[in-house]
Design an enzyme around this catalytic site. Structure first.
Site, mmCIF file in Angstrom:
data_model
loop_
_atom_site.group_PDB
_atom_site.id
_atom_site.type_symbol
_atom_site.label_atom_id
_atom_site.label_comp_id
_atom_site.label_asym_id
_atom_site.label_seq_id
_atom_site.Cartn_x
_atom_site.Cartn_y
_atom_site.Cartn_z
ATOM 1 N N GLY A 154 -14.073 1.317 13.003
ATOM 2 C CA GLY A 154 -13.508 1.545 14.235
ATOM 3 C C GLY A 154 -12.119 0.882 14.698
ATOM 4 N N ASN B 262 -0.177 10.396 1.943
ATOM 5 C CA ASN B 262 -1.137 9.365 2.594
ATOM 6 C C ASN B 262 -2.179 10.226 3.270
ATOM 7 O OD1 ASN B 262 -2.637 7.260 3.660
ATOM 8 N ND2 ASN B 262 -1.148 6.356 4.578
ATOM 9 N N TYR C 115 0.962 -1.223 -0.103
ATOM 10 C CA TYR C 115 -0.076 -0.077 -0.074
ATOM 11 C C TYR C 115 0.884 1.318 -0.061
ATOM 12 C CZ TYR C 115 -3.316 3.607 1.842
ATOM 13 O OH TYR C 115 -3.927 4.769 2.120
ATOM 14 N N GLU C 116 1.991 1.377 0.861
ATOM 15 C CA GLU C 116 2.716 2.470 0.586
ATOM 16 C C GLU C 116 3.871 2.400 -0.320
ATOM 17 O OE1 GLU C 116 4.536 1.728 4.764
ATOM 18 O OE2 GLU C 116 3.212 3.172 5.702
ATOM 19 N N TYR D 259 -5.633 10.679 11.431
ATOM 20 C CA TYR D 259 -4.716 10.957 12.645
ATOM 21 C C TYR D 259 -5.149 12.350 13.207
ATOM 22 C CZ TYR D 259 -1.764 6.525 11.730
ATOM 23 O OH TYR D 259 -1.493 5.162 11.621
ATOM 24 N N VAL E 287 -4.823 -2.017 9.253
ATOM 25 C CA VAL E 287 -6.237 -2.642 8.914
ATOM 26 C C VAL E 287 -6.677 -3.302 7.637
ATOM 27 C CG1 VAL E 287 -8.982 -2.609 9.265
ATOM 28 C CG2 VAL E 287 -7.433 -1.311 10.794
ATOM 29 N N GLU F 189 5.252 1.803 15.434
ATOM 30 C CA GLU F 189 5.788 1.598 14.276
ATOM 31 C C GLU F 189 4.896 1.262 13.007
ATOM 32 O OE1 GLU F 189 8.924 1.791 12.974
ATOM 33 O OE2 GLU F 189 8.951 0.641 11.461
#
Lengths: 173, 173
Positions: B107, B136, B30-31, B143, B99, B95
């Site tokens: 949640g 992202n 994903y990253e 966050y 999900v 780190e």
């Protein structure tokens, strides 16, 4: 500046906490962040030098003949600990690296950081990580000269924090 | 999506390492950083679950009736460890937080992070720190909604790294 400058690097012990705190404050003042320092000598003594230390320290010392006019011979320090990368495993994190201004340019900072690198490699680490303030050009130049690179600039990693009320609130189930 | 979705959060154990590695790879993909993953299941087993663990893990699980078509019920994880700030003392570092895509919006990510915050506060930490990739946006929004802030943007902290040949060279006395 000191053509005969000699210095030694050794592991910090509990008697060094007073000087470590003094130098943490000096570093924070240099970084214009002194108001953020909440730590005490007693915190350092307990957290670094009891059975399961939360950090490790290195102290740079000069001989008595080079002591400062205030009588200091402990003139630099590094504070580090071990961390973990889910990509590459064990890593060492250098929280602080500091040399008092009048002792810079003698290789003391590099010697401290070299020791952190040695200890990290011996402990099986693949990376040495740290943060830097982006306006601190002399430090950036120093670290770049050692082959370090800025993963914020090259890869886009940003540092995030949750603290205070936000942290308390997040912790509510 | 799943009006009756129930999930549980528990401490990871050594039997979870296979799924942790699977999800570390999913996160890295994903990253767009999958080629950086060098870690193995055996590394995770040794480094996280022997006498002095280098990290801790949390696992999010769903009931069998919500398992994926591949049969997975372990559908999220957090990986964290304790660090130290010379300004404010004990800190917890997250780190990874992950999900699986089909289970987002329930949640589960917040519950995992909340548990890291709880454990950190219980351990005497004043800060929860982590890094994020600046592109992202969905994670940044998540966050920020939890009260976290970007200390790279607000204070100028950049992440630096020394690795490979540069690290070996630096370690030479």
């Amino acid at each position: 500046m000191f053509p005969d400058m000699k210095f030694s690097i050794r592991a910090a012990n509990v008697e060094d906490c007073k000087d470590m705190l003094r130098m943490i404050m000096e570093l924070a003042e240099y970084e214009k962040l002194a108001e953020h320092v909440k730590i005490t000598q007693s915190d350092l003594e307990q957290d670094g030098f009891s059975k399961n230390p939360l950090f490790h320290g290195l102290i740079a010392e000069v001989p008595e003949r080079h002591k400062t006019k205030e009588g200091q011979t402990k003139i630099g320090y590094a504070l580090y600990f071990y961390t973990y990368s889910s990509f590459s495993g064990r890593a060492v994190y250098m929280e602080d690296l500091y040399v008092m201004p009048e002792f810079r340019g003698e290789g003391i900072g590099k010697a401290l950081m070299s020791k952190v690198a040695q200890l990290g490699l011996t402990a099986g680490c693949n990376e040495l990580n740290f943060t830097i303030l982006n306006w601190n050009k002399s430090s950036l130049d120093f670290y770049h000269s050692l082959g370090c690179y800025d993963i914020t600039t090259t890869m886009g990693y940003h540092c995030m924090r949750c603290e205070g009320e936000a942290l308390e609130h997040l912790a509510q189930p």
